[in-house]
Write a protein that holds these residues in place. Structure first.
Motif, PDB file in Angstrom:
ATOM      1  N   TRP A 138      -6.889   2.170  -8.043  1.00 20.27           N
ATOM      2  CA  TRP A 138      -5.661   2.976  -8.096  1.00 20.27           C
ATOM      3  C   TRP A 138      -4.459   2.120  -8.464  1.00 20.27           C
ATOM      4  O   TRP A 138      -3.576   2.572  -9.202  1.00 20.27           O
ATOM      5  N   GLU A 139      -4.397   0.891  -7.967  1.00 19.39           N
ATOM      6  CA  GLU A 139      -3.284   0.008  -8.345  1.00 19.39           C
ATOM      7  C   GLU A 139      -3.222  -0.157  -9.856  1.00 19.39           C
ATOM      8  O   GLU A 139      -2.138  -0.137 -10.448  1.00 19.39           O
ATOM      9  N   LEU A 140      -4.378  -0.316 -10.470  1.00 17.08           N
ATOM     10  CA  LEU A 140      -4.403  -0.495 -11.923  1.00 17.08           C
ATOM     11  C   LEU A 140      -4.109   0.801 -12.664  1.00 17.08           C
ATOM     12  O   LEU A 140      -3.477   0.774 -13.723  1.00 17.08           O
ATOM     13  N   VAL A 141      -4.558   1.915 -12.124  1.00 13.82           N
ATOM     14  CA  VAL A 141      -4.248   3.202 -12.749  1.00 13.82           C
ATOM     15  C   VAL A 141      -2.738   3.408 -12.781  1.00 13.82           C
ATOM     16  O   VAL A 141      -2.178   3.851 -13.781  1.00 13.82           O
ATOM     17  N   TYR A 142      -2.063   3.050 -11.706  1.00 13.58           N
ATOM     18  CA  TYR A 142      -0.614   3.242 -11.622  1.00 13.58           C
ATOM     19  C   TYR A 142       0.180   2.107 -12.291  1.00 13.58           C
ATOM     20  O   TYR A 142       1.410   2.184 -12.371  1.00 13.58           O
ATOM     21  N   ALA A 143      -0.483   1.077 -12.785  1.00 13.84           N
ATOM     22  CA  ALA A 143       0.209  -0.082 -13.361  1.00 13.84           C
ATOM     23  C   ALA A 143       1.102   0.269 -14.537  1.00 13.84           C
ATOM     24  O   ALA A 143       2.179  -0.294 -14.701  1.00 13.84           O
ATOM     25  N   ASP A 144       0.676   1.206 -15.364  1.00  9.41           N
ATOM     26  CA  ASP A 144       1.486   1.563 -16.532  1.00  9.41           C
ATOM     27  C   ASP A 144       2.383   2.759 -16.278  1.00  9.41           C
ATOM     28  O   ASP A 144       3.071   3.241 -17.170  1.00  9.41           O
ATOM     29  N   GLY A 145       2.370   3.271 -15.042  1.00  7.18           N
ATOM     30  CA  GLY A 145       3.263   4.363 -14.677  1.00  7.18           C
ATOM     31  C   GLY A 145       2.777   5.743 -15.044  1.00  7.18           C
ATOM     32  O   GLY A 145       3.434   6.734 -14.761  1.00  7.18           O
TER      33      GLY A 145
END
Length: 161
Positions: free
Chosen positions: A109-116
């Motif tokens: 999830w951290e990576l999914v949200y990385a690009d906003g």
């Protein structure tokens, strides 16, 4: 001639010691490959996503920046060579306790949200990976909400400061 062979072998041994090796059954490699898969599922991997991948791996596995970069590269390569997720999810499910599997979902999830932007493919692949590694739907959703709240809090702090 013998000196050249010795020098060549010494160079090989030195290069081998500088670059960490990650075996196919190494949970760290499996996690890195799953993370690489999720950031690439939308068809574009930004520099911020790549940097976040390395940061997440460094924090989770207590790696140096260089080792985290090597693991991220190995994960991307393994993911590109794989035909499905099972190769990696089976390693994680078989070898990781529940707490670590929950941490894997958090990293995803951290990576999914990385690009906003949460792309529907990203959401779907996190669901599939969580299911394959034995993380319950409720836990996956709670982790997503926690990560989203953290991202929102960071964004508002950045805007204020």
């Amino acid at each position: 001639m013998l000196q050249q062979i010795r020098a060549f072998l010494a160079d090989l041994v030195a290069a081998d010691q500088e670059t960490p090796r990650f075996d196919a059954d190494d949970r760290r490699l499996a996690v890195a490959a799953l993370l690489a898969h999720v950031i690439g599922i939308d068809g574009f991997v930004s520099a911020e996503e790549r940097a976040r991948l390395e940061d997440v791996l460094a924090r989770h596995f207590s790696l140096s920046v260089e080792d985290a970069r090597a693991l991220a590269d190995a994960g991307r390569e393994a993911e590109l060579e794989s035909v499905d997720l099972y190769r990696f999810t089976s390693v994680v499910k078989r070898g990781a306790p529940l707490e670590e599997r929950l941490a894997v979902v958090e990293m995803l999830w951290e990576l999914v949200y990385a690009d906003g932007v949460v792309h529907e493919f990203e959401d779907n692949v996190v669901w599939r990976i969580a299911d394959l590694i034995g993380v319950e739907t409720r836990d996956r959703v709670l982790i997503r909400q926690e990560v989203a709240a953290g991202v929102a809090k960071t964004a508002s702090e950045t805007a204020e400061g």
